[in-house]
Design an enzyme around this catalytic site. Sequence first.
Site, PDB file in Angstrom:
ATOM      1  CG  PHE A 181      -4.660  61.524  52.934  1.00  0.00           C
ATOM      2  CD1 PHE A 181      -4.058  62.739  53.216  1.00  0.00           C
ATOM      3  CD2 PHE A 181      -6.039  61.450  52.918  1.00  0.00           C
ATOM      4  CE1 PHE A 181      -4.815  63.867  53.494  1.00  0.00           C
ATOM      5  CE2 PHE A 181      -6.810  62.568  53.195  1.00  0.00           C
ATOM      6  CZ  PHE A 181      -6.200  63.786  53.486  1.00  0.00           C
ATOM      7  CD  GLU A 214     -11.346  65.910  66.875  1.00  0.00           C
ATOM      8  OE1 GLU A 214     -10.207  65.751  66.392  1.00  0.00           O
ATOM      9  OE2 GLU A 214     -12.037  66.929  66.658  1.00  0.00           O
ATOM     10  CG  HIS A 261      -8.531  70.618  68.213  1.00  0.00           C
ATOM     11  ND1 HIS A 261      -8.392  71.805  67.518  1.00  0.00           N
ATOM     12  CD2 HIS A 261      -9.077  69.732  67.329  1.00  0.00           C
ATOM     13  CE1 HIS A 261      -8.837  71.645  66.289  1.00  0.00           C
ATOM     14  NE2 HIS A 261      -9.242  70.397  66.147  1.00  0.00           N
ATOM     15  CB  ALA A 262      -3.902  73.792  67.477  1.00  0.00           C
ATOM     16  CD1 TRP A 263     -11.337  75.960  67.011  1.00  0.00           C
ATOM     17  CD2 TRP A 263     -10.060  77.578  66.166  1.00  0.00           C
ATOM     18  NE1 TRP A 263     -12.150  77.035  66.789  1.00  0.00           N
ATOM     19  CE2 TRP A 263     -11.391  78.055  66.265  1.00  0.00           C
ATOM     20  CE3 TRP A 263      -9.078  78.438  65.662  1.00  0.00           C
ATOM     21  CZ2 TRP A 263     -11.765  79.338  65.886  1.00  0.00           C
ATOM     22  CZ3 TRP A 263      -9.448  79.718  65.278  1.00  0.00           C
ATOM     23  CH2 TRP A 263     -10.768  80.157  65.393  1.00  0.00           C
ATOM     24  CD1 TRP A 264     -11.720  72.469  68.676  1.00  0.00           C
ATOM     25  CD2 TRP A 264     -13.017  74.059  69.569  1.00  0.00           C
ATOM     26  NE1 TRP A 264     -12.748  72.690  67.804  1.00  0.00           N
ATOM     27  CE2 TRP A 264     -13.571  73.666  68.329  1.00  0.00           C
ATOM     28  CE3 TRP A 264     -13.664  75.055  70.306  1.00  0.00           C
ATOM     29  CZ2 TRP A 264     -14.733  74.222  67.818  1.00  0.00           C
ATOM     30  CZ3 TRP A 264     -14.826  75.610  69.800  1.00  0.00           C
ATOM     31  CH2 TRP A 264     -15.351  75.199  68.576  1.00  0.00           C
ATOM     32  CB  VAL A 291      -1.331  60.297  56.703  1.00  0.00           C
ATOM     33  CG1 VAL A 291      -2.524  60.801  55.896  1.00  0.00           C
ATOM     34  CG2 VAL A 291      -0.105  60.127  55.826  1.00  0.00           C
ATOM     35  CG  ASN A 292      -4.211  65.223  57.634  1.00  0.00           C
ATOM     36  OD1 ASN A 292      -4.243  64.232  58.359  1.00  0.00           O
ATOM     37  ND2 ASN A 292      -5.085  66.206  57.739  1.00  0.00           N
TER      38      ASN A 292
END
Length: 319
Positions: free
Chosen positions: A102, A278, A210-213, A189-190
């Site tokens: 990275f 997390e 969190h976009a998914w949850w 960084v990703n």
Amino acid sequence: MQYKKEALLLMLFAVLLALTQRFSYSRTKDHLQKMYACWKDHLEEPHLSTWFDPKKRPDVIATTGWLAPVLWEGTYNREVLEQYYKRLNITIGLAVFATGNFSKEPLRRFIKSADKYFMVGYNVIFYILADSTYNLPYFELGPLRTLKTWRLFEEEMCQDCNLRNMNNMHSKIIQCIQYEVNFLFMMAVNQTFKNNFGVETLGKSVAQLHAWWYFKKPRDFPYERRTKSAAFIPFEKGDFYYHRAIVGGTPLNVLNLIEQYIKGITDDNTNKLVSTFESHLNKYFFINKPARVLSPEYNWDPRFKTPPEIKHIKIAWKP
């Protein structure tokens, strides 16, 4: 004669002491002056209702149970906040860890996009904490942007990269960062900035949904469910599931989060439990409610089908 020598030595000592104090505390003095300017104007800080209107987005959760704003496109008026923060001449820090693979292309892409979209028009300091500072890419930055690089120090018997990173960040905030910036973000960084990430995100503590949850039911959140873990959250509890990709706030609030994480992960290690950054992040915000909550628009995974609620992607996540 002896009295004159002693008097001269005493005067010399007093001068040296004054000079030492002057240079040792000059950075602290500058920081305190900034803090005083913010404090002096604090009464003029725009009320939430003057720049944030959750009714403009009835299709989403725009206000938390503790009345913190959840920032979605259309809910905020950035111009109102710009008028306030421009007077204060604030500086915002953005810290990122560049380790292993990275440290090359992902880091270059992150900094290049951040230079274009992160807090445009404000003083920004990019902090890069890397395994090595010798092989980092060259960065050409715009006005009001500066960059600092630090080598991550190694720790004996520490196999947890997150713990090592947070210990390093803890030291840098105490030694340096708290004297240089008014607000601080730590980001993975990703990811790549796609649109303006502005002052609407500034607050004492900032958490990223969190976009998914976000689109899942709370009982399905992957909280730490082991009762012996310091990150434990019971099944019937919890507000949101927060993403490690973005964490922010004042330097001291970020420092407190890091300290609680280090304590929690250390306690878990003592109890022979393996837990994630997390999970401890979610436990921290479960107890210490964030003042700003960033919607999934601020960190969206383009691999997912984009739902109609996502109007304007600020940052694209790349796992």
